[in-house]
Design a protein around this motif. Structure first.
Motif, PDB file in Angstrom:
ATOM      1  N   ASP A 103     -38.929   2.090 -16.659  1.00 13.54           N
ATOM      2  CA  ASP A 103     -40.338   2.028 -17.081  1.00 13.54           C
ATOM      3  C   ASP A 103     -40.716   0.630 -17.562  1.00 13.54           C
ATOM      4  N   THR A 132     -35.941  15.837 -12.255  1.00 17.00           N
ATOM      5  CA  THR A 132     -35.151  14.672 -12.670  1.00 17.00           C
ATOM      6  C   THR A 132     -33.659  14.981 -12.624  1.00 17.00           C
ATOM      7  N   ASP A 152     -29.376  11.086 -19.580  1.00 16.30           N
ATOM      8  CA  ASP A 152     -30.836  11.181 -19.422  1.00 16.30           C
ATOM      9  C   ASP A 152     -31.439   9.829 -19.020  1.00 16.30           C
ATOM     10  N   LYS A 153     -30.904   8.738 -19.585  1.00 14.22           N
ATOM     11  CA  LYS A 153     -31.415   7.407 -19.258  1.00 14.22           C
ATOM     12  C   LYS A 153     -31.131   7.055 -17.794  1.00 14.22           C
ATOM     13  N   GLU A 170     -33.492   8.989 -15.674  1.00 19.05           N
ATOM     14  CA  GLU A 170     -34.822   8.378 -15.699  1.00 19.05           C
ATOM     15  C   GLU A 170     -34.864   7.145 -14.793  1.00 19.05           C
ATOM     16  N   ASN A 198     -35.228   7.936 -11.167  1.00 22.03           N
ATOM     17  CA  ASN A 198     -36.545   8.451 -10.819  1.00 22.03           C
ATOM     18  C   ASN A 198     -37.642   7.398 -10.916  1.00 22.03           C
ATOM     19  N   THR A 199     -37.283   6.187 -11.391  1.00 24.88           N
ATOM     20  CA  THR A 199     -38.302   5.126 -11.537  1.00 24.88           C
ATOM     21  C   THR A 199     -37.891   3.899 -10.725  1.00 24.88           C
TER      22      THR A 199
END
Length: 355
Positions: A189, A224, A336-337, A340, A343-344
């Protein structure tokens, strides 16, 4: 194996395996000893059957095979070694990122039970939960299907959850003696987020700061968690292929080994060292793993390698049990990171088709 590599290895071990002639008989030549051993590893034939083929008594062959294997281990021992510096680990991580789109990956971990006959006077020491006798092989593989770590010999009776804890790799991870690189940033992000370098594994291993495994359960398409599992499985598939090639080429693993555990460990380590040697050889690599042997991907579509056609016959390689464990909050956060990131900014074009 090419003729050049056969001659190279023979010259390396010749002094160790050559025997002297006597007035009563001529000794079996080093060439024959080496050929008998390779034939045993490649076919898994009984010593009795090899005796008919080479006109050597089964009793003599039972001594030749471990002797030649020990000689091969001594000359090929440098084919497997854990990286000793951060830079060497970074080279492996670069391979996983370029070939399999998984950054910060130091290797793919897995283990197998190698089925053996019941050892003499061993009781239940090698008796596993699969109702057979076994020793356990634990290995880590780099992005090019070569093993960077292998340990074999742990008794099958030890729970699969405890096998990894008995390894040198686990001990070095705990003591922080692996010289793993410091955490490095990934863009998530539009922000730089420090994430650790780690090994990828399946549910038989614990979720830790330096070991990633899939999210448990079934996840909806496009979620995710599902995308993370897809990306992790792409990297972890390397170790599956390495074990598959071993069992496909070295057919001694096709059935339970009728040998004592110490000899099973010697034979297994010899096959692993030969695997690395042949994978890296300029003259033998295309013979050892010809085109179509390994799993390949075309725009994300997995095409199974030919070794998978032999899976039903690989009765000597049994998987470890998947064990539920309660991970730490730090390990969950790291997973989780990474999810993420995939997915980005770390997204690949075709993942939406298959996730």
């Amino acid at each position: 194996m090419s003729t050049e590599d056969f001659d190279y290895l023979l010259n390396k071990i010749k002094l160790q395996i050559t025997k002297k002639d006597t007035v009563l008989r001529k000794a079996i030549s080093a060439e024959e000893r080496f050929a008998v051993t390779l034939r045993f590893l490649a076919t898994g034939d009984s010593f009795q059957s090899l005796g008919y083929l080479f006109k050597i008594s089964p009793q003599v062959i039972s001594n030749i095979v471990p002797e030649v294997c020990n000689a091969l281990i001594s000359v090929l021992k440098d084919e497997i070694k854990l990286p000793k510096t951060s830079q060497e680990w970074l080279t492996i991580a670069k391979g996983f990122e370029e070939l399999w789109n998984f950054p910060h990956c130091l290797g793919a971990l897995d283990g197998k039970h190698i089925v053996i006959q019941s050892p003499f006077n061993s009781g239940s020491e090698y008796y596993n939960y699969k109702t057979s006798f076994s020793v356990v092989l634990m290995a880590a593989v780099d992005a090019n299907y070569c093993l960077i770590y292998a340990e074999v010999g742990c008794q099958g009776r030890i729970s699969d959850g405890g096998v990894f804890k008995h390894t040198v790799l686990y001990d070095k991870l705990e003591r922080e003696h692996l010289e793993i690189p410091l955490d490095a940033p990934l863009i998530i992000d539009h922000e730089r987020t420090l994430l650790p370098f780690l090994f990828v594994a399946d549910d038989a291993f614990p979720l830790r700061r330096n070991i990633m495994k899939p999210y448990p359960g079934v996840h909806s398409k496009g979620s995710t968690q599902r995308i993370f599992n897809y990306r992790l499985s792409r990297a972890r598939r390397i170790v599956e292929n390495a074990f598959g090639i071993l069992a496909s080429v070295f057919r001694v693993f096709r059935k339970p080994m009728l040998l004592q555990p110490n000899k099973v460990s010697i034979i297994t380590m010899t096959c692993i060292l030969l695997h690395n040697f042949l994978r890296r050889s300029k003259t033998s690599s295309t013979r050892y793993t010809p085109q179509g042997t390994l799993d390949v991907e075309i725009e994300g579509r997995a095409i199974p390698g030919s070794w998978r056609e032999d899976q039903t016959e690989m009765s000597s390689f049994l998987p470890l049990t998947r064990i539920a464990r309660k991970p730490s909050m730090e390990a969950k956060t790291i997973r989780d990171k990474f999810a993420e990131y995939f997915n980005t900014s770390g997204k690949i074009e075709w993942q939406d088709k298959y996730c």
